[in-house]
Design an enzyme around this catalytic site. Structure first.
Site, short mmCIF file in Angstrom:
data_model
loop_
_atom_site.label_atom_id
_atom_site.label_comp_id
_atom_site.label_asym_id
_atom_site.label_seq_id
_atom_site.Cartn_x
_atom_site.Cartn_y
_atom_site.Cartn_z
CG ASP A 165 -2.22 0.70 1.03
OD1 ASP A 165 -3.25 0.16 1.45
OD2 ASP A 165 -2.21 1.77 0.40
CG ASP B 294 -4.21 6.22 0.88
OD1 ASP B 294 -5.23 5.54 1.02
OD2 ASP B 294 -3.99 7.26 1.51
CD GLU C 186 -8.56 5.19 -1.55
OE1 GLU C 186 -7.63 5.95 -1.27
OE2 GLU C 186 -9.45 4.91 -0.74
CG HIS D 192 -9.01 -0.44 4.57
ND1 HIS D 192 -8.88 -0.50 3.18
CD2 HIS D 192 -8.49 0.76 4.92
CE1 HIS D 192 -8.32 0.58 2.74
NE2 HIS D 192 -8.07 1.37 3.75
O1 TEU Z 1 -9.15 6.46 1.89
C1 TEU Z 1 -9.44 7.63 1.15
C2 TEU Z 1 -10.83 7.93 1.23
O2 TEU Z 1 -11.39 8.56 0.38
C3 TEU Z 1 -11.49 7.48 2.46
O3 TEU Z 1 -11.43 8.60 3.32
C4 TEU Z 1 -12.88 7.06 2.18
O4 TEU Z 1 -13.49 7.92 1.29
C5 TEU Z 1 -13.62 7.13 3.45
O5 TEU Z 1 -12.82 6.48 4.40
C6 TEU Z 1 -14.95 6.43 3.28
O6 TEU Z 1 -15.57 6.49 4.55
C7 TEU Z 1 -7.76 6.18 1.96
C8 TEU Z 1 -7.56 4.96 2.83
O7 TEU Z 1 -8.20 3.84 2.23
C9 TEU Z 1 -8.15 5.27 4.19
O8 TEU Z 1 -8.11 4.13 5.03
C10 TEU Z 1 -7.36 6.41 4.79
O9 TEU Z 1 -7.96 6.78 6.03
C11 TEU Z 1 -7.33 7.62 3.86
O10 TEU Z 1 -7.07 7.30 2.50
C12 TEU Z 1 -6.22 8.58 4.27
O11 TEU Z 1 -4.99 7.97 3.96
#
Ligand code: TEU
Length: 580
Positions: free
Chosen positions: A110, A213, A270, A346
């Site tokens: 990641d 991410d 992502e 997650h």
């Molecule tokens: O998630 C990015 C993101 O857009 C998330 O905030 C998502 O939209 C939200 O959690 C939905 O409820 C990534 C990672 O997957 C997440 O775990 C991290 O908290 C976030 O980036 C910051 O790195």
């Protein structure tokens, strides 16, 4: 029926291995605790590699395992080239990588480089000295106050403003997420070089790719202008303001040249805020950026109608809306880019609770329906740990049970600070959407802590682990586990699942209960019929006489009827003159 006798690698002349692969996502903190500190670790994953291999997947995506400040589940990295000591050490990682490779499993790491932790050396140096000759100052996004306030109206994804004031320098720094997660300045070539060097360092260890991410947010708009504030909202939407920014494709093309193109990797972005048009760039088939992207439209359809509340809702999405969106993505990317396919991860609640039915009567049958519906589409499927045994939302009743800062901050802001919704309504929304729903410990068996640990885990085990666990799933030949195992095997065997053209069957767009589509290539047709509801429906499909029933979630077939959540998939020769 004689099936196409392809073996893997012959599926599409230009097929890449990751277009025929299935990925299993491991959230290490909640997967398996081997040293009884209540937190998952790398040794625990090593000990479970045979289980993952038995499922039949090709790749393991590891959520961040790096040294972290532990504010946001590891997404706040304080050293990109050290292992989080709670998870183990570099020797453990190298052993995990080696043993995974020995078992024919690849490891996708990641990559969290939109921001670092505030404890990262770069940020510490950036804060200590605001002089112009401190190269680290410009590693982050510092701005002077405007009229004594934050430089713009952007809000953080985790509540509150996206800026924090530094008394010492009299400037604000930008953080789209928590204040402990300062955004890196990707417009600075030195930042890009540092990140590419780090990625090449991991490449030299033999990893097999990266999940990236919030990679769609790395290029901020010129001048960081205010964002529109939706009616009733508290801040401008920083995600919308930053998504698909002016140089994002330049920076990913540069990353591709400096790192990615040297390896036969799997890479997935992502991409919060991505559209199909943008996805064609991020995941173009020429391979100049990434292999594929995670889009968020299908997991945003059930958000709150009030923009201030965003994702906080307990709505159930309609089949009409969900199918329309999934069809859009299947058709828009066909032949131009590559889809990822996922129901949960997650950050998202458990798929069966959200899109299916987690009652004892329908949990497994609806879980199988969701699995087949997704895995027969075109793209690379991602299975989130526990999805393969039908784990459900946690159903927490008290705020004290929640650990995720996104949930806790939202409760404080929406209930206690702004009094926008009553506590009991927010508790319903948390039960439906909190990220903790997917982060409860993996359920291995029916013992006190589900076989995850011998001590109290960092997050409560789901109370239903006594009946929903891996031991049960492996014992029961009709379990979801074996259903997923068969779907994965079919993907590896049947070319049409990778290369078949997607289309709805005639008039299906009007059907409020059944989602029915075909995948066609020159030789075969795959037909998938799924009842998305808890009601039996009668439907007549002219299934060709020489078709093979590949998989189903009921023990038999009652012609012209689809029972609650019934799914069936057929394979038959493409006669080209028959329309289904
Ligand atoms: O998630 C990015 C993101 O857009 C998330 O905030 C998502 O939209 C939200 O959690 C939905 O409820 C990534 C990672 O997957 C997440 O775990 C991290 O908290 C976030 O980036 C910051 O790195």
């Amino acid at each position: 029926m004689e099936r196409s006798k392809y073996k893997r690698g012959e599926i599409m002349a230009e097929a890449m291995w990751w277009q025929n692969a299935v990925v299993y996502q491991v959230y290490p903190k909640s997967f398996q605790d081997s040293d009884n500190d209540g937190v998952g670790d790398l040794r625990g994953i090593i000990n479970r590699l045979d289980y993952i291999k038995q499922l039949g997947v090709d790749v393991i995506w590891l959520n961040p395992i790096y040294k972290t400040s532990n504010i946001d589940g590891g997404y706040d990295i304080s050293d990109y080239q050290k292992i989080n000591p709670t998870f183990g050490n570099m020797a453990n990682f190298e052993e995990l990588l080696d043993k995974a490779h020995q078992k024919g499993l690849k490891i996708m790491m990641d990559l969290v480089v939109n921001h670092s932790s505030f404890e990262h050396e770069w940020f510490q140096k950036s804060v200590q000295d605001d002089s112009k000759d401190n190269k680290y100052r410009d590693y982050y996004i510092w701005r002077d106050p405007v009229d004594g306030h934050e430089p713009n109206n952007w809000g953080s994804f985790f509540s509150g403003p996206a800026w924090t004031y530094d008394e010492k320098s009299g400037q604000y720094y930008l953080h789209l997420f928590a204040k402990e997660q300062p955004d890196l300045n990707w417009d600075n070539q030195a930042v890009r070089n540092s990140i590419f060097d780090m990625m090449n360092w991991w490449a030299a260890k033999g990893i097999d790719g990266f999940r990236m991410d919030v990679i769609s947010l790395i290029s901020k708009p010129e001048g960081l202008p205010n964002a529109p504030i939706p009616e009733g909202a508290l801040y401008g939407n920083s995600g919308d303001a930053s998504a698909n920014g002016p140089h994002v494709h330049d920076y990913l093309s540069e990353m591709n040249k400096q790192v990615l193109k040297k390896h036969d990797w799997i890479t997935v972005g992502e991409t919060a805020g991505v559209t199909t048009t943008e996805a064609e760039k991020y995941a173009n088939l020429d391979g100049t950026e990434l292999n594929m992207v995670f889009q968020f439209e299908h997991v945003s359809l059930d958000g709150n109608h009030n923009p201030t509340l965003g994702k906080w809702s307990d709505e159930h999405v309609s089949l009409m809306a969900l199918r329309s969106n999934l069809v859009k993505w299947q058709k828009a990317l066909a032949g131009k880019a590559w889809n990822s396919l996922y129901w949960n991860n997650h950050d998202q609640p458990r798929a069966i609770s959200r899109f299916g039915n987690d009652s004892p009567e329908y949990r497994v049958v609806s879980g199988k329906m969701l699995a087949a519906l997704l895995h027969f589409m075109q793209g690379t499927p991602y299975i989130y740990q526990g999805e393969e045994i039908g784990m459900t939302n946690a159903n927490f009743q008290e705020m004290a049970q929640y650990k995720d800062l996104e949930s806790i901050n939202a409760y404080h802001e929406l209930v206690e600070q702004e009094h926008l919704i009553p506590a009991d309504v927010m508790m319903n929304y948390l039960r439906a959407r909190s990220r903790d729903n997917s982060r409860t410990p993996m359920q291995w068996n029916s013992t006190t802590y589900a076989g995850f640990s011998d001590v109290t885990p960092w997050l409560e085990v789901n109370a239903n682990h006594e009946s929903i666990n891996v031991d049960e799933a492996l014992r029961d030949k009709t379990s979801l586990f074996y259903f997923y195992q068969k779907l994965i095997r079919l993907r590896h065997e049947l070319p049409v699942i990778t290369d078949g053209v997607f289309d709805l069957i005639t008039d299906n767009e009007k059907d409020e209960s059944v989602f029915a589509y075909t995948r066609k290539n020159d030789t075969e047709v795959l037909l998938v019929i799924a009842n998305f509801t808890a009601q039996s429906v009668s439907r007549d499909y002219n299934i060709p006489h020489n078709s093979e029933l590949l998989i189903q979630n009921y023990p038999d077939v009652i012609s012209s009827s689809l029972r609650p959540y019934e799914v069936r998939a057929y394979l038959f020769p493409n006669q080209k003159d028959e329309s289904v």
